[in-house]
Scaffold this active site. Sequence first.
Site, PDB file in Angstrom:
ATOM      1  CD  GLU A  44     -64.527 -43.664 -61.578  1.00  0.00           C
ATOM      2  OE1 GLU A  44     -65.678 -42.697 -61.795  1.00  0.00           O
ATOM      3  OE2 GLU A  44     -64.249 -45.231 -60.676  1.00  0.00           O
ATOM      4  CE  LYS A 128     -69.037 -43.022 -61.951  1.00  0.00           C
ATOM      5  NZ  LYS A 128     -67.829 -43.180 -61.028  1.00  0.00           N
ATOM      6  CB  CYS A 164     -67.409 -46.617 -60.767  1.00  0.00           C
ATOM      7  SG  CYS A 164     -66.236 -47.252 -59.329  1.00  0.00           S
TER       8      CYS A 164
END
Length: 673
Positions: A44, A128, A164
């Site tokens: 990330e 994200k 994540c």
Amino acid sequence: MPQIRIALAQVNPTVGALEANADLVVRMTKHAAAQHAHLVAFPEMMLTGYPVEDLALRASFVDESRATLEKLAARLDGEGLGATAVVVGYLGRDDATAGQFQLGRPKGSPQNAVAVLYGGRVVARQAKYHLPNYGVFDEARYFVPGDHLGVFRLHGIDVALAVCEDIWQDGGPVSVAREARAGLLLVVNGSPYERNKDDTRLDLARRRAAAAQATLAYVNMVGGQDELVFDGDSLVVRPDGELLARAPQFEEGCLVVDLQLPEAVAPAPGPWGMTQERVAGFAVHRSTLTTAPLPAYTPDPGALAPRLSDLAEVYAAIVTGLRDYVRKNGFSSVVLGLSGGIDSALVAAIAVDALGAENVHGVSMPSSYSSEHSKSDAQQLAERTGLRYRTIPIAPMVRTFLDNVELTGLAEENLQARVRGMTLMGLSNQEGHLVLATGNKTELAVGYSTIYGDAVGGYAPIKDVPKTLTWELARWRNATAAERGETPPIPQASIDKPPSAELRPGQLDSDSLPDYPLLDDILYRHLEQDLGAGELRAAGFDADLVAKVLRMVDTAEYKRRQYPPGPKITMRNFGRDRRVPITSAWRETPGAEPAAEAAPAEPTAEPAAESAATPAEAPAEPTAEAPATTAESQLDAVQPEAPADQPEAAADQPEADEPVQPARELPPPPPPH
């Protein structure tokens, strides 16, 4: 079924170093391609480092991140790597809303994004979806969420992407991976270390793989960034929960895994094309890199790195955090006070392991109250570790000060700590070392430190280590050395002797603090489990002791705000995790009964979010080899020669400059010390 070889690049980027991070991507992609990997995944926010905090709000930084991504795609192709698919995290932007001002939305609409690079082009992008806003995370402050699941086809296999937190929360892109018929769920992460989090992480990966009915590949970064430490621990699990491969903790490298995955069957565009659809009510963007499966080849088994023990894991996290803080901030050496006590001894051993003995400078600063054994223990530590050592007596400096300013009692005791702090800062300025503070979490919790004294420094390696854990780590480090046939670095006397600051004759920590196992137990329940005074009393702790300890915690907040950063190892550290006001009249009173829905003394529910890993166990009772005044297995408390080991004052008694609340808000004062 089609085959594919993936490489999970577990690497250590530096925040803000976009070109250097891009170089790292190219270098690791070459390494993976040399092992015939078809797909390489990076963590990330790889190009920018993570977390970038308010840098995300600078348009120039976002622009440079996006430009670096485009140049990286072309560079990879130019260096003969265009046929290797590369998945890399970067700082992006939602162009549709970037020019619109809306209260509560980050300026410029930055996004925590991931891209697929192939054939010299940025083939697909995704942001994200779940933005964590708890614990150490403030992502709702910095980013706008993504709105789709990205699926790309490579060698006849559909690969779905997640970032994540997207697997730590229900809903969002991961929830439709199964309906999107992905064969591989690839998750890029910047997941910070906490004790026992690796177990939680593996369980989570297994659950998500089962729900998606897809093999899950999880790549995490490694290294230190200010107070966060990333432990790697990249892994691959099958839908049935089988662990196929796992990378070492706290080590850079590539985890290469051969996978046999279901053939893609969902409708998809032709090569280089992209389509959009809705699957189970969620947007899915599909792109195609290649369609034909690879020729069959003999797969290699995945590697399963052995797990570190709990203490080895904690120690490695602290070493990693210190090493990267020093190197990434341009230092080459450190200096610290050596008191002969356990805290400074452990920090010295950590520093030597992180930086090499030649880059660690230890200073013994005896006062008129320093015992001979403290002086000899400090010297013995230097001999055992090989660090650079010198002695600078502070008694003449203290005497000169007292000849000009009349100070007695606590003021005189604190003066000694401040002279030591000034000495270390002077050496830092003169010789270019980073000063290490050596205080532990227990001391910080109850204010057992001297601002502008033992609290000086640029970094505090054991800031998040409770006192009892300090003794454990010291014993573990010595035992590890003995197993290797090496000299244990920490003198046994530093571990065994009762902790003392030696700022007055016969002084012991136990004069003003409860025994450390008991104190750490209370602090663990209060700080990490949020138990209030009534709940602590109901758990069996003495009401007066609870009132005293909680008052010490509350009144020491202003000191903690001035303490250097240090690596986070527990579920809740002093820093990004815990934010309470300095000026506050609120005080817990142990008389009230706990609410019926109060949390149990031990956690029972599994965390649902990325940073809420299972907390470390509550401190144990003292071990047989620990002296009665010490705790389970940690380091000694405040030491005289080490600036970071000096107590400020009787821990529950405020200094002249300490905020004092109205008497009606305070518990009855303890007897004078």
